[in-house]
Design a protein around this motif. Structure first.
Motif, PDB file in Angstrom:
ATOM      1  N   CYS A  73       0.999  28.338   1.466  1.00 53.15           N
ATOM      2  CA  CYS A  73      -0.402  28.477   1.065  1.00 53.15           C
ATOM      3  C   CYS A  73      -0.730  29.967   0.956  1.00 53.15           C
ATOM      4  O   CYS A  73       0.070  30.824   1.324  1.00 53.15           O
ATOM      5  N   ARG A 149      -4.636  24.478  -0.234  1.00 53.58           N
ATOM      6  CA  ARG A 149      -3.341  25.137  -0.444  1.00 53.58           C
ATOM      7  C   ARG A 149      -3.384  26.206  -1.541  1.00 53.58           C
ATOM      8  O   ARG A 149      -2.836  27.281  -1.388  1.00 53.58           O
ATOM      9  N   ARG A 150      -4.043  25.914  -2.652  1.00 54.03           N
ATOM     10  CA  ARG A 150      -4.025  26.807  -3.816  1.00 54.03           C
ATOM     11  C   ARG A 150      -5.290  27.660  -3.953  1.00 54.03           C
ATOM     12  O   ARG A 150      -5.456  28.355  -4.936  1.00 54.03           O
TER      13      ARG A 150
END
Length: 161
Positions: A73, A149-150
């Motif tokens: 991440c 995560r992104r």
């Protein structure tokens, strides 16, 4: 033989008394002293840690937490600082948690760094069996969830004010 009967009666009375009394509720300060001892010894794999913010805090209320950003991440490898406040109803009620390190996560207020209890399962479903280590590990896992995560992250070393 009479002694055996008396012993059985005492044992059955003792079992009945324990059933009526229910589980033993450990007082707040004992729970927090146990957590302090665990935090000072170091816990788990080193990906999270915690300790009292002020060693003279006899109320055991204010804590510092640290999470190493998980792999996979945008926070990977970063040292993230948090403040944790264990109110008078802890461990029956969850502590309040605020990130000091600036992060862009779905469960963190972007103005204050406060963790939204509804956004983290362990806080939303808190019970007195949970502890600070489990809380920090849950926050760390949530950083890698599909909704986080992104996410683009602020520069390392920036803080909420």
């Amino acid at each position: 033989r009479m002694g055996d009967v008396d012993h059985q009666r005492v044992c059955s009375c003792d079992r009945a008394a324990r059933k009526m009394a229910g589980p033993v509720i450990v007082p707040r300060n004992f729970v927090l002293l146990d957590e302090l001892e665990k935090g000072e010894k170091g816990i788990g794999d080193g990906s999270v840690s915690y300790g009292l913010a002020d060693g003279t805090d006899m109320t055991l209320t204010n804590w510092n937490g640290m999470i190493v950003g998980p792999g996979g991440c945008g926070l990977e490898g970063r040292i993230l600082s948090l403040v944790i406040s264990c109110g008078n109803e802890y461990p029956d009620k969850p502590p309040s948690v605020r990130f000091v390190s600036r992060v862009n996560l779905s469960f963190v207020d972007q103005r204050t760094g406060a963790v939204d209890p509804r956004g983290v399962g362990i806080i939303a479903q808190w019970n007195r069996q949970y502890n600070l280590e489990q809380l920090l590990q849950a926050l760390r896992r949530e950083m890698c969830s599909s909704s986080n995560r992104r996410q683009p992250q602020p520069p390392d070393g920036t803080s909420f004010t």
